[in-house]
Motif scaffolding. Structure first.
Motif, PDB file in Angstrom:
ATOM      1  N   LEU A  44      -7.720   0.604  12.684  1.00 43.70           N
ATOM      2  CA  LEU A  44      -8.524   1.856  13.009  1.00 43.70           C
ATOM      3  C   LEU A  44      -8.540   2.930  12.139  1.00 43.70           C
ATOM      4  N   MET A  45      -7.443   2.756  11.225  1.00 45.12           N
ATOM      5  CA  MET A  45      -7.267   3.836   9.895  1.00 45.12           C
ATOM      6  C   MET A  45      -7.853   3.213   8.828  1.00 45.12           C
ATOM      7  N   GLY A  46      -8.397   1.853   8.903  1.00 47.11           N
ATOM      8  CA  GLY A  46      -8.935   1.409   7.557  1.00 47.11           C
ATOM      9  C   GLY A  46      -8.055   0.455   6.842  1.00 47.11           C
ATOM     10  N   ASP A  47      -6.931   0.210   7.514  1.00 51.81           N
ATOM     11  CA  ASP A  47      -5.741  -0.640   6.784  1.00 51.81           C
ATOM     12  C   ASP A  47      -5.423  -0.130   5.904  1.00 51.81           C
ATOM     13  N   PRO A  48      -4.834   1.083   5.439  1.00 47.38           N
ATOM     14  CA  PRO A  48      -4.439   1.667   4.103  1.00 47.38           C
ATOM     15  C   PRO A  48      -3.243   0.970   3.489  1.00 47.38           C
ATOM     16  N   VAL A  81       2.588   0.773  -5.985  1.00 48.31           N
ATOM     17  CA  VAL A  81       3.257  -0.462  -5.211  1.00 48.31           C
ATOM     18  C   VAL A  81       3.960   0.477  -4.279  1.00 48.31           C
ATOM     19  N   ALA A  82       4.213  -0.150  -2.825  1.00 49.07           N
ATOM     20  CA  ALA A  82       5.203   0.188  -2.059  1.00 49.07           C
ATOM     21  C   ALA A  82       6.342  -1.063  -1.899  1.00 49.07           C
ATOM     22  N   VAL A  83       7.446  -0.386  -1.775  1.00 45.98           N
ATOM     23  CA  VAL A  83       8.707  -1.261  -1.357  1.00 45.98           C
ATOM     24  C   VAL A  83       9.325  -0.955  -0.244  1.00 45.98           C
ATOM     25  N   ALA A 126       4.300   5.827   6.892  1.00 49.58           N
ATOM     26  CA  ALA A 126       4.410   5.646   5.710  1.00 49.58           C
ATOM     27  C   ALA A 126       3.416   4.963   5.013  1.00 49.58           C
ATOM     28  N   TYR A 127       2.624   3.941   5.458  1.00 47.61           N
ATOM     29  CA  TYR A 127       1.531   3.350   4.968  1.00 47.61           C
ATOM     30  C   TYR A 127       0.539   4.290   4.704  1.00 47.61           C
ATOM     31  N   GLN A 128       0.264   5.296   5.416  1.00 50.97           N
ATOM     32  CA  GLN A 128      -0.677   6.163   5.273  1.00 50.97           C
ATOM     33  C   GLN A 128      -0.479   6.988   4.251  1.00 50.97           C
ATOM     34  N   ALA A 129       0.661   7.661   3.953  1.00 52.98           N
ATOM     35  CA  ALA A 129       1.241   8.587   2.991  1.00 52.98           C
ATOM     36  C   ALA A 129       1.321   7.782   1.723  1.00 52.98           C
ATOM     37  N   THR A 175       5.346   4.784  -7.171  1.00 50.50           N
ATOM     38  CA  THR A 175       5.973   4.191  -6.205  1.00 50.50           C
ATOM     39  C   THR A 175       5.917   4.802  -4.918  1.00 50.50           C
ATOM     40  N   GLY A 176       5.774   4.052  -3.738  1.00 50.08           N
ATOM     41  CA  GLY A 176       6.280   4.433  -2.561  1.00 50.08           C
ATOM     42  C   GLY A 176       7.295   3.621  -1.928  1.00 50.08           C
ATOM     43  N   ARG A 177       8.278   4.116  -1.162  1.00 47.30           N
ATOM     44  CA  ARG A 177       9.253   3.402  -0.496  1.00 47.30           C
ATOM     45  C   ARG A 177       9.510   3.794   0.879  1.00 47.30           C
ATOM     46  N   THR A 178       9.833   2.905   1.795  1.00 51.59           N
ATOM     47  CA  THR A 178      10.129   3.150   3.177  1.00 51.59           C
ATOM     48  C   THR A 178      11.209   2.415   3.581  1.00 51.59           C
TER      49      THR A 178
END
Length: 457
Positions: A42-46, A153-155, A142-145, A79-82
């Motif tokens: 629904l969010m467009g697969d961010p 890149v996200a870790v 997290a994925y949206q942010a 980078t993003g990290r969650t």
């Protein structure tokens, strides 16, 4: 007596966090990806708008994620990290450019997800299912942010397992499996093979795999079978990659790594413990895989720049001197074994006092038995978590394990327990006594807080 030093969460963050907690709590999960997949759709697969490294395993995931992210930032990537769980603030779970997001960004991420989450809640209830869980909602945030930042890149650290963990809506470029042991058996299975099967669920035919050496042969057998089934290209510790040598030093260690693409001589890692060298190896190999498909050596300056910034709050972390107080979030026997080895290697305590609080779903007896040979005495306490084993009950377990009532002190008040442990470490004018606070993430967080540790977690 120690007093908390950290400010309270802001009103908006408190409101949002309370709303998240009203959903299924983190230790209660719904093993099904349908809800999180629907929200992301629904969010467009961010989560598809950036590359990613996904990390599973029982111990070392968070540190591996932090090291990998630091190296990627040194390489010039955003980078993003969650990671999970958090120590002090839920905002720690989402980091951009190596820093936890501020409260405003965290709240905005919640609001961005909210209308879609409410739609999925309604759809799920209509079909007789549960609403989106706490962890599913946080994953979507997290994925949206990351997409809003945007990051290169996200870790991503899995929450639990791998096959049905909410983080699995991402299609990773690199999949890392850290060491696997016994934990969360109520969800992952009673045997090491069952647990490994769930962790191996992060593997795909597309993602290059980085696999840690497994102390449990059954775990590696399951992973190997899955790799062969998928035809996945893999770098396996002990075969293609390894820690070739390490020399403990002040504030860290010098390590020589064999990566996928090259050898890295005498690299300074500012973390204590052999297990941290192996975590760093996984991170280096994952970055080699992401940046050059495993075929390009990381520059020596790049690697040094990345590693020099690495911290691992709440993991073999010294939070006070004179006497030394060490906090560690180890909450299972394998984590406790790594901590015992780290203390013996890096500290020459003539008297070692444990400060221990454990959560109800953990194997308290085995954890205490692992710690017992290290400790002269233990102060049994409890954190503020509603899941904490009451101090009187845990003390009874400790007395059975330690087989000497004089070695076990009970103090339900954590501030008082810290003072008792410090007093015991300093008994008889001993200048080399130390306190090891261990047993849960919540205990590590509250000891850090009470001792005024200002470093961001």
């Amino acid at each position: 007596m120690p007093r908390p030093s950290r400010p309270e969460l802001g009103p908006q963050l408190r409101e949002v966090y309370a709303a998240l907690l009203e959903r299924a709590p983190e230790n209660r999960i719904e093993p099904d990806l349908s809800r999180i997949r629907r929200v992301m759709e629904l969010m467009g697969d961010p989560q598809n708008s950036y590359r990613s490294i996904r990390i599973a395993g029982t111990n070392g995931k968070t540190t591996t994620a932090r090291i990998a992210e630091a190296i990627l930032r040194a390489a010039g990537l955003r980078t993003g990290r969650t990671t999970s769980p958090h120590l002090h603030s839920p905002a720690e779970r989402i980091a951009i450019d190596g820093e936890s997001v501020d409260e405003e960004t965290f709240v905005q991420a919640y609001r961005d997800v909210e209308p879609f989450a409410l739609m999925v809640d309604e759809e799920s209830r209509a079909a007789g299912g549960p609403p989106l869980t706490y962890f599913e909602y946080l994953t979507a945030m997290a994925y949206q942010a990351f997409a809003s930042a945007p990051v290169d890149v996200a870790v991503v650290e899995t929450g639990m397992g791998g096959t049905w963990d909410a983080t699995g809506v991402v299609d990773p470029d690199v999949a890392v499996i850290a060491p696997i042991g016994f934990d969360h058996q109520e969800y992952l299975g009673e045997t090491i093979e069952e647990i490994a099967g769930e962790k191996a669920g992060i593997l795909t035919s597309r993602a290059l795999a980085v696999i840690a050496e497994q102390s449990e042969p059954g775990a590696f057998d399951v992973i190997r079978e899955r790799l062969l089934e998928l035809g996945t290209e893999a770098a396996i510790e002990g075969d293609q990659i390894g820690v070739l040598s390490r020399t403990p030093g002040v504030g860290g260690q010098l390590v020589t790594f064999q990566g996928i693409a090259g050898r890295y001589e005498d690299v300074f890692l500012p973390l204590l413990g052999e297990h941290q060298a192996h975590n760093a190896l996984l991170a280096i190999a994952a970055c080699e895989a992401l940046l050059g498909g495993g075929e390009q050596v990381l520059g020596a300056e790049l690697l040094a720049e990345g590693l020099q910034t690495v911290t691992s709050p709440g993991r073999a972390e010294v939070v006070r001197q004179a006497p030394t107080v060490l906090v560690d979030a180890a909450h299972n026997p394998a984590g406790a074994e790594a901590l015992v080895a780290t203390v013996r290697e890096n500290f020459r305590f003539t008297r070692t006092i444990g400060l221990v609080g454990i959560l109800q779903e953990k194997d308290a007896e085995q954890l205490l038995a692992t710690l017992e040979p290290l400790l002269d005495s233990v102060v049994i306490t409890q954190s503020s978590s509603p899941r904490a084993i009451p101090a009187d009950r845990l003390a009874d377990v400790a007395r059975d394990v330690f087989e000497d009532e004089d070695r076990v002190i009970e103090s339900a008040s954590l501030p008082d327990a810290i003072q008792r442990a410090v007093d015991l470490a300093e008994a008889s004018g001993d200048q080399f006594g130390g306190v090891v606070a261990v047993g849960s993430v919540t205990l590590a967080a509250e000891v850090r807080d009470l001792l005024g540790v200002a470093e961001e977690a």
